[in-house]
Design an enzyme around this catalytic site. Structure first.
Site, mmCIF file in Angstrom:
data_model
loop_
_atom_site.group_PDB
_atom_site.id
_atom_site.type_symbol
_atom_site.label_atom_id
_atom_site.label_comp_id
_atom_site.label_asym_id
_atom_site.label_seq_id
_atom_site.Cartn_x
_atom_site.Cartn_y
_atom_site.Cartn_z
ATOM 1 N N GLY A 53 -31.344 24.786 74.471
ATOM 2 C CA GLY A 53 -31.932 24.781 75.810
ATOM 3 C C GLY A 53 -31.728 26.077 76.548
ATOM 4 N N GLY A 54 -30.783 26.908 76.102
ATOM 5 C CA GLY A 54 -30.620 28.233 76.675
ATOM 6 C C GLY A 54 -29.593 28.333 77.789
ATOM 7 N N HIS A 454 -43.402 17.188 109.822
ATOM 8 C CA HIS A 454 -42.331 17.310 110.817
ATOM 9 C C HIS A 454 -41.397 16.101 110.690
ATOM 10 C CE1 HIS A 454 -40.417 18.238 114.689
ATOM 11 N NE2 HIS A 454 -40.493 16.923 114.933
#
Length: 475
Positions: A53-54, A454
């Site tokens: 996966g690194g 908001h």
């Protein structure tokens, strides 16, 4: 939670494939899967079963951000060391889960062979792979180097010899929180680890040789970040020169000359060397393949990410470009286009690539700083807003963190957004709105007058871009 280790490999002594990828990082694994699904025979070579996966998943983005989140949000009733142990256990479970999923992502594809071993070039098309006690030869028509980068340890006196000095990778591997952490460096990694460990209750001292931390940012942004760190308990010393690191029985003593030329010493049970990263090319035997590197050791590539051997590509951190997982993913898109399509996509297409530093609150930026924009000589509009003064943006106060500031730099003649910096709650998310706007030519006025939900941090753009003024009117 843990994942079962893959079954022991039974590998041939030779393997002939269409594509060999060295390194299981983001760009490489995605390319390997994409090509395999197109019917290509693929070899994925990764030197460690702990790195499927690194870097990002195992020793980079995922574990650090998981720890940052836990430092901010969990275990409030526990002492700091216990909170840290709890957080590291959760992080270990998370990385193990993702590592297993990444291995399975390729291992389940019929045309992919995942090899856990160390690769070196024999010639431009051949790799010798040492896999445990076995050696095999992999011949490939296309090779992609995706070996990433390693923390750099410059020749500071005593740095390499001290038993208490660690890299970011080594610090992440520990489940014991330092009592007193000294961080050498003032960049992204340094600030992120300093902020996170202070939130877990450690005593933290940052030593930076420059006149300020975060030297790539504007001075007012760096000062605001320093104020936030200081208010969180971090001690920052700038303008220092490290003169030596010496160990006694249970700690290191970091000696430095301060900005007044006075020698100072700070003790620490852990010293983090956060002094940059260098491309990982050691052991690849690039000379045998005729692949050139630059003075920093990065593999030289063209805008299609081709090396000096046109069938060999270098993607991710190893090619010396921006060290971001999402850039590695874009590298994959460029190489895939070169291999299976028109080859029209290049690194020149990248515009408005954002960055984020996960201190608390996070610092994110896209485009030019004010300093960089001034250097262009064009007429500018500038807005600088303190988050606490943005009455129409209550989200920051709702989450009890109205710290920080926002800046926008705009071309006064075209209304083009040149850059935005946000040191604020959720900036790592909201900066993507600006990046998207910049890539697609949306103007400052359009962002100012847009309708946002908001209460959210995105509606800060109503306020920020409404406060643009000509540069000469800025105090």
């Amino acid at each position: 939670m843990t994942t079962e280790a893959p079954e022991p490999q039974t590998l041939p002594t030779t393997l002939d494939v269409d594509l060999a990828v060295i390194g299981f990082g983001k760009g490489g694994k995605t390319l390997a899967a994409a090509m395999a699904k197109r019917g290509a025979r693929v070899a994925m070579i990764e030197q460690s079963d702990q790195m499927y996966g690194g870097t990002c998943i195992n020793i980079g983005c995922v574990p650090t951000k998981a720890l940052v989140y836990d430092a901010e949000n969990t275990g409030g009733d526990l002492p700091g060391p216990d909170r840290y142990r709890q957080a590291t256990r959760r992080t270990d479970d998370l990385t193990a889960l993702l590592r297993g999923k990444n291995f399975a992502m390729l291992d389940t594809l019929d045309t992919v062979t995942v090899i856990t071993g160390t690769a070196a070039f024999t010639d431009a098309h051949t790799l010798t792979v040492q896999a445990g006690d076995d050696t095999m030869q992999v011949t490939a028509r296309t090779i992609v180097i995706n070996t990433g980068a390693d923390p750099d340890l410059p020749p500071l006196p005593g740095l390499r010899e001290s038993a208490h000095v660690v890299t970011s990778t080594q610090l992440l591997a520990r489940d014991e929180r330092p009592d007193h952490l000294v961080v050498i460096g003032g960049g992204y990694v340094a600030v992120e680890f300093a902020s996170m460990h202070a939130a877990f209750g450690a005593q933290v001292t940052v030593l930076e040789r420059g006149d300020r931390i975060l030297r790539t940012e504007d001075a007012d942004v760096a000062a605001a970040a320093a104020d936030i760190l200081t208010s969180s308990g971090v001690t920052i010393r700038t303008g220092v020169t490290i003169t030596g690191i010496k160990d006694d029985d249970d700690r290191a003593h970091v000696t430095y000359t301060d900005d007044n030329g006075v020698e100072q010493t700070v003790p620490a049970d852990t010293v983090l060397a956060a002094l940059g990263r260098r491309p990982h090319t050691d052991g690849l035997n690039l000379v045998a393949a005729g692949i050139r590197t630059d003075h920093r050791g990065a593999i030289v590539v063209d805008e299609h990410l081709r090396t000096s051997q046109p069938h060999v590509y270098a993607i991710g951190d190893v090619n010396g470009g921006p060290q971001f997982t999402y850039v590695s993913l874009d590298d994959y898109r460029i190489v895939l286009d070169d291999l299976v399509s028109t080859g029209a996509r290049t690194t020149a297409d990248r515009k408005a690539v954002a960055s984020a530093l996960f201190m608390t609150p996070p610092l994110a930026r896209v485009g030019l700083t004010e300093t960089e924009a001034r250097a262009t000589g064009r007429p500018l509009l500038l807005a600088v807003r303190q988050v606490a003064d943005m009455a129409t943006v209550p989200r920051a106060r709702i989450v009890h963190d109205p710290r920080g500031l926002m800046k926008a730099v705009v071309d006064a003649e075209t209304d083009q957004i040149l850059g935005v910096t946000m040191l604020s709650h959720d900036s790592h998310e909201t900066i993507n709105t600006v990046a998207l706007a910049m890539r697609h030519g949306i103007t400052a006025t359009q962002l100012r007058d847009e309708i946002y939900t908001h209460p959210s941090m995105t509606e800060a753009f109503n306020d920020l871009f409404a406060n643009l003024k000509p540069l000469q009117e800025q105090s």
